[in-house]
Design a protein around this motif. Structure first.
Motif, PDB file in Angstrom:
ATOM      1  N   GLY A  32       0.835  -1.208   0.000  1.00  0.00           N
ATOM      2  CA  GLY A  32       0.000   0.000   0.000  1.00  0.00           C
ATOM      3  C   GLY A  32       0.869   1.256   0.000  1.00  0.00           C
ATOM      4  N   MET A  53      -7.263   2.260  -6.447  1.00  0.00           N
ATOM      5  CA  MET A  53      -7.079   2.410  -5.003  1.00  0.00           C
ATOM      6  C   MET A  53      -8.159   3.311  -4.404  1.00  0.00           C
ATOM      7  N   VAL A  64       1.739  -5.443  -8.567  1.00  0.00           N
ATOM      8  CA  VAL A  64       2.153  -5.598  -7.166  1.00  0.00           C
ATOM      9  C   VAL A  64       3.338  -6.558  -7.057  1.00  0.00           C
ATOM     10  N   ASP A  84       3.446  -6.377   4.647  1.00  0.00           N
ATOM     11  CA  ASP A  84       2.237  -5.725   5.164  1.00  0.00           C
ATOM     12  C   ASP A  84       1.331  -5.432   3.969  1.00  0.00           C
ATOM     13  N   GLY A  85       0.212  -6.170   3.887  1.00  0.00           N
ATOM     14  CA  GLY A  85      -0.723  -5.934   2.771  1.00  0.00           C
ATOM     15  C   GLY A  85      -0.418  -6.773   1.543  1.00  0.00           C
ATOM     16  N   GLN A  92      -1.026 -14.148  -5.856  1.00  0.00           N
ATOM     17  CA  GLN A  92       0.081 -13.433  -5.195  1.00  0.00           C
ATOM     18  C   GLN A  92       0.787 -14.351  -4.197  1.00  0.00           C
ATOM     19  N   ARG A 127      -8.508   7.405  11.272  1.00  0.00           N
ATOM     20  CA  ARG A 127      -7.080   7.337  10.921  1.00  0.00           C
ATOM     21  C   ARG A 127      -6.607   8.637  10.265  1.00  0.00           C
ATOM     22  N   ASP A 142      -4.795   6.846  19.075  1.00  0.00           N
ATOM     23  CA  ASP A 142      -3.331   7.002  18.946  1.00  0.00           C
ATOM     24  C   ASP A 142      -3.079   8.416  18.432  1.00  0.00           C
ATOM     25  N   ASP A 162      -9.104   6.668   0.460  1.00  0.00           N
ATOM     26  CA  ASP A 162      -9.878   5.422   0.532  1.00  0.00           C
ATOM     27  C   ASP A 162     -10.426   5.146   1.929  1.00  0.00           C
TER      28      ASP A 162
HETATM   29  P1  AP5 Z   1      -3.102  -0.811   2.190  1.00  0.00           P
HETATM   30  O1  AP5 Z   1      -2.427   0.451   2.476  1.00  0.00           O
HETATM   31  O2  AP5 Z   1      -2.367  -2.090   2.351  1.00  0.00           O
HETATM   32  O3  AP5 Z   1      -4.455  -0.813   2.995  1.00  0.00           O
HETATM   33  P2  AP5 Z   1      -5.189  -1.940   3.870  1.00  0.00           P
HETATM   34  O4  AP5 Z   1      -4.716  -3.332   3.794  1.00  0.00           O
HETATM   35  O5  AP5 Z   1      -6.594  -1.706   3.496  1.00  0.00           O
HETATM   36  O6  AP5 Z   1      -4.771  -1.627   5.252  1.00  0.00           O
HETATM   37  P3  AP5 Z   1      -4.790  -0.265   5.952  1.00  0.00           P
HETATM   38  O7  AP5 Z   1      -3.529   0.479   5.662  1.00  0.00           O
HETATM   39  O8  AP5 Z   1      -6.072   0.472   5.650  1.00  0.00           O
HETATM   40  O9  AP5 Z   1      -4.911  -0.713   7.463  1.00  0.00           O
HETATM   41  P4  AP5 Z   1      -3.877  -1.334   8.468  1.00  0.00           P
HETATM   42  O10 AP5 Z   1      -4.254  -2.730   8.752  1.00  0.00           O
HETATM   43  O11 AP5 Z   1      -2.464  -1.065   8.060  1.00  0.00           O
HETATM   44  O12 AP5 Z   1      -4.271  -0.481   9.747  1.00  0.00           O
HETATM   45  P5  AP5 Z   1      -3.502   0.708  10.482  1.00  0.00           P
HETATM   46  O13 AP5 Z   1      -2.337   0.167  11.215  1.00  0.00           O
HETATM   47  O14 AP5 Z   1      -3.283   1.867   9.569  1.00  0.00           O
HETATM   48  O15 AP5 Z   1      -3.653  -0.834   0.691  1.00  0.00           O
HETATM   49  C1  AP5 Z   1      -4.319   0.294   0.143  1.00  0.00           C
HETATM   50  C2  AP5 Z   1      -4.739  -0.062  -1.285  1.00  0.00           C
HETATM   51  O16 AP5 Z   1      -3.581  -0.355  -2.090  1.00  0.00           O
HETATM   52  C3  AP5 Z   1      -5.642  -1.299  -1.418  1.00  0.00           C
HETATM   53  O17 AP5 Z   1      -7.002  -1.002  -1.187  1.00  0.00           O
HETATM   54  C4  AP5 Z   1      -5.338  -1.708  -2.881  1.00  0.00           C
HETATM   55  O18 AP5 Z   1      -6.021  -0.881  -3.779  1.00  0.00           O
HETATM   56  C5  AP5 Z   1      -3.853  -1.417  -3.017  1.00  0.00           C
HETATM   57  N1  AP5 Z   1      -3.023  -2.584  -2.643  1.00  0.00           N
HETATM   58  C6  AP5 Z   1      -2.150  -2.675  -1.595  1.00  0.00           C
HETATM   59  N2  AP5 Z   1      -1.579  -3.891  -1.560  1.00  0.00           N
HETATM   60  C7  AP5 Z   1      -2.092  -4.595  -2.607  1.00  0.00           C
HETATM   61  C8  AP5 Z   1      -1.914  -5.924  -3.059  1.00  0.00           C
HETATM   62  N3  AP5 Z   1      -1.080  -6.786  -2.434  1.00  0.00           N
HETATM   63  N4  AP5 Z   1      -2.600  -6.318  -4.163  1.00  0.00           N
HETATM   64  C9  AP5 Z   1      -3.423  -5.474  -4.810  1.00  0.00           C
HETATM   65  N5  AP5 Z   1      -3.666  -4.190  -4.401  1.00  0.00           N
HETATM   66  C10 AP5 Z   1      -3.003  -3.756  -3.304  1.00  0.00           C
HETATM   67  O19 AP5 Z   1      -4.616   1.086  11.572  1.00  0.00           O
HETATM   68  C11 AP5 Z   1      -5.815   1.732  11.191  1.00  0.00           C
HETATM   69  C12 AP5 Z   1      -6.162   2.814  12.235  1.00  0.00           C
HETATM   70  O20 AP5 Z   1      -6.474   2.186  13.466  1.00  0.00           O
HETATM   71  C13 AP5 Z   1      -5.011   3.794  12.534  1.00  0.00           C
HETATM   72  O21 AP5 Z   1      -5.582   5.046  12.737  1.00  0.00           O
HETATM   73  C14 AP5 Z   1      -4.402   3.248  13.829  1.00  0.00           C
HETATM   74  O22 AP5 Z   1      -3.841   4.294  14.629  1.00  0.00           O
HETATM   75  C15 AP5 Z   1      -5.596   2.629  14.510  1.00  0.00           C
HETATM   76  N6  AP5 Z   1      -5.252   1.429  15.283  1.00  0.00           N
HETATM   77  C16 AP5 Z   1      -4.404   0.433  14.929  1.00  0.00           C
HETATM   78  N7  AP5 Z   1      -4.394  -0.535  15.873  1.00  0.00           N
HETATM   79  C17 AP5 Z   1      -5.274  -0.143  16.821  1.00  0.00           C
HETATM   80  C18 AP5 Z   1      -5.727  -0.719  18.057  1.00  0.00           C
HETATM   81  N8  AP5 Z   1      -5.264  -1.902  18.506  1.00  0.00           N
HETATM   82  N9  AP5 Z   1      -6.647  -0.050  18.774  1.00  0.00           N
HETATM   83  C19 AP5 Z   1      -7.121   1.148  18.344  1.00  0.00           C
HETATM   84  N10 AP5 Z   1      -6.733   1.748  17.199  1.00  0.00           N
HETATM   85  C20 AP5 Z   1      -5.827   1.105  16.439  1.00  0.00           C
END
Ligand code: AP5
Length: 220
Positions: A32, A53, A64, A84-85, A92, A127, A142, A162
Motif C-alpha cells: 500500500g 485504489m 504488485v 504488510d498488505g 500473489q 485514521r 493514537d 480510501d
Molecule cells: P493498504 O495500504 O495495504 O491498505 P489496507 O490493507 O486496506 O490496510 P490499511 O492500511 O487500511 O490498514 P492497516 O491494517 O495497516 O491499519 P492501520 O495500522 O493503519 O492498501 C491500500 C490499497 O492499495 C488497497 O485497497 C489496494 O487498492 C492497493 N493494494 C495494496 N496492496 C495490494 C496488493 N497486495 N494487491 C493489490 N492491491 C493492493 O490502523 C488503522 C487505524 O487504526 C489507525 O488510525 C491506527 O492508529 C488505529 N489502530 C491500529 N491498531 C489499533 C488498536 N489496537 N486499537 C485502536 N486503534 C488502532
C-alpha cells in the motif's frame, strides 16, 4: 525472520509493522505504501493504480508482484522482512512462494490480526497519516501530541482518500471475497498464527512480541 502481517483493512497491520521494525530491526514491505508513493510521484504505475485504489479495489497482481520482487531482493531484506498488505490473492501467495524458493528463503509466520467489522470502521474513520514521513495516527486511539500535526516531522496530517465510509465498505467486501480465502491457504501450510486484534495497540504489541521472540527462526 520473514513475517506476513495479515488482516482486513484497518486491522492495524501498518501500526504493528512499525513496532516490529523498531523492536526486531527488520524492514517493512508495505505494498500500500509503495503504491501510494507511486501515485504521489505520478509515475505511469501510480497513474494506473490511483483510480483503483481510490475505489477500494485491488491493483493487478502483475503490478504488485513487480514491486515486491524488486524490494525483497534489496540488501536490507537479507536477514528478514515484514510483508504488510501482501499477498492479497491466491496468485500473489503462489508467486511469493516461488519467489522465496528461488531466493532460498521461506515465510516463518503469518500473523493474522483478527478484528471485528465495527471496530474496523471506527479505526479507519479516525485514521490520519503524515504525508511526509508516513507515520500513522488515530484521532482518539493514537492521537498526536498536537491535533493534526505529526509528532515525528511536524507536517499537517491528512485523511486517506480510501478511508471514506463508502470506500471502506468496498474494501471490506474485496477483502472478504479475494483475500480472506488466504487464511485457509496459510492454515494448510501450518504458518497461520491468530492474534486477537481488538485490544489496545500495546496489548497487541505484547502478543506479537511473545510470538516472535518465542518462535523466531522456527519453521513449523
Ligand atoms: P493498504 O495500504 O495495504 O491498505 P489496507 O490493507 O486496506 O490496510 P490499511 O492500511 O487500511 O490498514 P492497516 O491494517 O495497516 O491499519 P492501520 O495500522 O493503519 O492498501 C491500500 C490499497 O492499495 C488497497 O485497497 C489496494 O487498492 C492497493 N493494494 C495494496 N496492496 C495490494 C496488493 N497486495 N494487491 C493489490 N492491491 C493492493 O490502523 C488503522 C487505524 O487504526 C489507525 O488510525 C491506527 O492508529 C488505529 N489502530 C491500529 N491498531 C489499533 C488498536 N489496537 N486499537 C485502536 N486503534 C488502532
Amino acid at each position: 525472520m520473514n513475517v506476513i502481517l495479515f488482516g482486513p483493512p484497518g486491522a492495524g497491520k501498518g501500526t504493528q509493522a512499525q513496532f516490529i521494525v523498531e523492536r526486531f530491526g527488520i524492514p517493512q514491505i508495505s505494498t500500500g505504501d509503495m503504491l501510494r508513493a507511486a501515485v504521489k510521484a505520478q509515475s505511469p504505475l501510480g497513474v494506473a493504480a490511483k483510480s483503483i485504489m481510490d475505489a477500494g479495489g485491488l491493483v493487478s497482481d502483475e503490478i504488485v508482484l513487480g514491486l515486491v520482487k524488486e524490494r525483497i531482493s534489496e540488501p536490507d531484506c537479507r536477514d528478514g522482512f515484514i510483508l504488510d498488505g501482501f499477498p492479497r490473492t491466491t496468485p500473489q501467495a503462489d508467486a511469493l512462494t516461488s519467489l522465496l524458493k528461488g531466493l532460498g528463503k521461506h515465510i516463518d509466520h503469518v500473523i493474522s490480526l483478527d478484528v471485528d467489522s465495527a471496530e474496523i470502521v471506527q479505526r479507519l474513520s479516525g485514521r490520519r497519516t503524515c504525508p511526509a514521513c508516513g507515520k500513522g495516527y488515530h484521532v482518539a486511539y493514537d492521537a498526536p501530541k498536537v491535533a493534526g500535526i505529526c509528532d515525528a516531522c511536524g507536517s499537517a496530517l491528512v485523511q486517506r482518500n480510501d478511508d471514506r465510509v463508502e470506500t471502506v465498505q468496498n474494501r471490506l467486501e474485496v477483502y472478504r471475497q479475494q483475500t480472506s480465502p488466504l487464511k485457509e491457504y496459510f492454515e494448510q501450510r501450518g504458518l497461520m498464527r491468530h492474534i486477537d486484534g481488538n485490544g489496545t495497540i500495546q496489548d497487541i504489541q505484547g502478543q506479537i512480541c511473545s510470538l516472535l521472540k518465542g518462535n523466531a527462526g522456527d519453521r513449523p
